[in-house]
Write a protein that holds these residues in place. Structure first.
Motif, mmCIF file in Angstrom:
data_model
loop_
_atom_site.group_PDB
_atom_site.id
_atom_site.type_symbol
_atom_site.label_atom_id
_atom_site.label_comp_id
_atom_site.label_asym_id
_atom_site.label_seq_id
_atom_site.Cartn_x
_atom_site.Cartn_y
_atom_site.Cartn_z
ATOM 1 N N VAL A 97 0.868 -1.178 0.000
ATOM 2 C CA VAL A 97 0.000 0.000 0.000
ATOM 3 C C VAL A 97 0.901 1.222 0.000
ATOM 4 N N ASP A 98 0.764 2.080 -0.990
ATOM 5 C CA ASP A 98 1.588 3.283 -1.100
ATOM 6 C C ASP A 98 0.873 4.460 -0.440
ATOM 7 N N ILE A 99 1.560 5.088 0.523
ATOM 8 C CA ILE A 99 1.012 6.222 1.261
ATOM 9 C C ILE A 99 1.803 7.473 0.883
ATOM 10 N N PRO A 100 1.124 8.543 0.427
ATOM 11 C CA PRO A 100 1.859 9.774 0.084
ATOM 12 C C PRO A 100 2.558 10.362 1.312
ATOM 13 N N LYS A 101 3.795 10.831 1.124
ATOM 14 C CA LYS A 101 4.519 11.516 2.191
ATOM 15 C C LYS A 101 4.170 13.001 2.177
ATOM 16 N N PRO A 102 4.186 13.662 3.342
ATOM 17 C CA PRO A 102 3.862 15.100 3.377
ATOM 18 C C PRO A 102 4.786 15.934 2.507
ATOM 19 N N GLN A 103 6.083 15.540 2.433
ATOM 20 C CA GLN A 103 7.047 16.333 1.652
ATOM 21 C C GLN A 103 7.167 15.845 0.209
ATOM 22 N N GLY A 104 6.287 14.941 -0.210
ATOM 23 C CA GLY A 104 6.352 14.406 -1.554
ATOM 24 C C GLY A 104 6.875 12.986 -1.572
ATOM 25 N N GLY A 105 6.591 12.272 -2.650
ATOM 26 C CA GLY A 105 6.977 10.875 -2.734
ATOM 27 C C GLY A 105 5.969 9.993 -2.012
ATOM 28 N N VAL A 106 6.296 8.698 -1.949
ATOM 29 C CA VAL A 106 5.390 7.758 -1.293
ATOM 30 C C VAL A 106 6.174 6.876 -0.326
ATOM 31 N N VAL A 133 6.089 24.514 17.692
ATOM 32 C CA VAL A 133 5.565 23.718 16.593
ATOM 33 C C VAL A 133 6.267 24.171 15.319
ATOM 34 N N ALA A 134 6.850 23.234 14.600
ATOM 35 C CA ALA A 134 7.573 23.590 13.377
ATOM 36 C C ALA A 134 6.615 24.155 12.332
ATOM 37 N N ALA A 135 7.151 25.060 11.503
ATOM 38 C CA ALA A 135 6.318 25.686 10.468
ATOM 39 C C ALA A 135 5.708 24.655 9.531
ATOM 40 N N ALA A 136 6.482 23.603 9.208
ATOM 41 C CA ALA A 136 5.964 22.568 8.308
ATOM 42 C C ALA A 136 4.786 21.829 8.942
ATOM 43 N N SER A 137 4.810 21.656 10.259
ATOM 44 C CA SER A 137 3.706 20.986 10.947
ATOM 45 C C SER A 137 2.446 21.839 10.909
ATOM 46 N N ILE A 138 2.621 23.149 11.033
ATOM 47 C CA ILE A 138 1.472 24.051 10.957
ATOM 48 C C ILE A 138 0.853 24.003 9.568
ATOM 49 N N GLN A 139 1.697 23.999 8.549
ATOM 50 C CA GLN A 139 1.186 23.948 7.181
ATOM 51 C C GLN A 139 0.457 22.638 6.904
ATOM 52 N N ARG A 140 0.972 21.529 7.463
ATOM 53 C CA ARG A 140 0.284 20.241 7.277
ATOM 54 C C ARG A 140 -1.092 20.265 7.933
ATOM 55 N N LEU A 141 -1.191 20.872 9.122
ATOM 56 C CA LEU A 141 -2.503 20.961 9.762
ATOM 57 C C LEU A 141 -3.457 21.793 8.907
#
Length: 424
Positions: free
Chosen positions: A68-77, A287-295
């Protein structure tokens, strides 16, 4: 602890029952054979004696795992390997017996997938290293770690603590079980795909040698699964440690670092497990900026998926996400993010309320119902501005203040974080 007859401990009734209950709680999708968790009880009633006999005899053969391929938050799977429900049961039973054997040999600086340890402890340990004067970090990201684990190296390390040949053979068979993708089974000669109960323990077993090497060099470090950060007092020391660590991983464990995600930097410039750091001697977690953007992206996804439903239904869909996110980031010490996100969430919901009233008359009636004067309600309803502008304007804030959303049951990040802080 004697490990010559571990298989008897694995198949012991109490251990298997505990494993069965855990598999039921975890639920999860079917494996390659299509069996659902709900079907496991009836299947075991008919087949458990044969499965137990095969395990005790050392002849049990796991099925292939479903890719099962799951997308990564930063791209890719990221590829997960979903074992069959029966194999998940056997792996869980194995884990329950093996975990107490290996726990005493694991490093105190390792926090991932261990009983009584969590990401919050890991990030606080990282913060404390920085506060102690180690302001430089070697941030090591292993390239496709779970796909590249060397089976022979891993099994040699398992065999240091386990002598039952049946258990060793079974673990290797789980490692070598084929990966089924689109109905085609691919053989595997390396790697331990994420998705089975046993994989996290096996990753810790392999990387414990890396932990011991760091300890031998007297480094301050934190490891969470395959994510390792080493903290040092100077750039020169950090550069030297980076090269030494890369050499050790490549030569001793046959692993490679990801050069795009690994770096030597000031600790305040790197994120760790979704957190960042502010300051040095008095370093604080944020909280890291990337975590805020993911939320923000996940909130927008929920709003998109619930288009056309009531705001009450949207809030019901949002709340589990908000509770989980706030619980994970409960250790953040820089608090302005909570107020900003709370305000943004309420503005998104006010915009939803504005759009649900398609005509000025409906908007004016809504605002008057919420206590605005007729003159102000009509002036606001006919201003010609878009939903996002109106959602942040004073008339919508007055009509739908925080108390309105509290009454609707919307989780407040500020209030939840404050409650967590009072409990800790």
């Amino acid at each position: 602890m004697a490990t010559q007859a571990l298989m008897e401990q694995v198949v012991e009734r109490g251990n298997m029952w505990a494993a069965y209950e855990r598999v039921l709680r975890n639920k999860g999708a079917p494996g390659a054979d299509g069996m659902r968790v709900e079907d496991l009880k009836a299947w075991l009633q008919a087949h458990w004696p044969a499965v137990k006999a095969a395990l005790v005899a050392g002849s049990y053969l796991p099925r292939e795992v479903r890719a099962v391929d799951i997308p990564k938050p930063q791209g890719g799977v990221r590829t997960l390997g979903v074992p069959s429900v029966v194999d998940r049961l056997v792996q869980q039973a194995l884990l329950q017996v093996l975990q107490p054997i290996f726990e005493p040999v694991f490093s105190d600086s390792s926090y991932g997938f261990r009983p009584g340890r969590n990401a919050g402890q890991a990030v606080r340990a990282a913060r404390d290293h920085v506060r102690s004067g180690r302001h430089w970090v070697v941030d090591m990201d292993l390239a496709k770690f779970f796909d590249r684990v060397n089976h022979d190296l891993l099994m040699a390390r398992v065999a240091r603590q386990v002598t039952d040949p049946r258990v060793l053979k079974l673990i290797r068979r789980f490692l070598e079980a084929g990966l089924m993708r689109d109905g085609v089974v691919q053989p595997r000669t390396q790697g331990t795909p994420q998705g089975g109960p046993l994989s996290p323990l096996l990753s810790n077993i392999l990387l414990t040698d890396f932990d011991r090497e760091l300890e031998r060099r007297c480094h301050a470090f934190v490891r969470y699964a395959d994510d390792s950060n080493v903290y040092l007092a100077s750039r020169t020391a950090a550069d030297h440690a980076f090269e030494a660590m890369r050499s050790y991983l490549e030569s001793e464990l046959k692993l490679q670092i990801n050069p795009d995600k690994s770096a030597v930097a000031r600790a305040s410039e790197r994120d760790f497990l979704g957190y960042g750091l502010v300051g040095r001697e008095r370093a604080r977690l944020k909280v890291a900026a990337a975590s805020i953007q993911r939320l923000r992206r996940r909130v927008k996804d929920v709003l998109r998926e619930n288009r056309g439903v009531s705001v009450a239904a949207v809030i019901e869909a949002l709340n589990p996400l908000l509770r989980g996110w706030t619980n994970y980031f409960r250790w953040a010490e820089v608090k302005n993010v909570w107020q900003a996100l709370d305000g943004w969430l309420r503005r998104k919901l006010r915009g939803r309320l504005w759009r649900q009233c398609r005509r000025p008359l409906a908007r004016a009636r809504l605002l008057m119902k919420r206590g605005l004067t007729e003159e102000r309600a009509w002036r606001s309803a006919t201003n010609g501005r878009g939903a996002w502008w109106n959602a942040g304007a004073s008339h919508m804030n007055a009509a739908f203040p925080k108390a309105f959303f509290d009454h609707m049951g919307l989780v407040s990040l500020v209030d939840t974080h404050r409650r967590f802080q009072s409990q800790s």
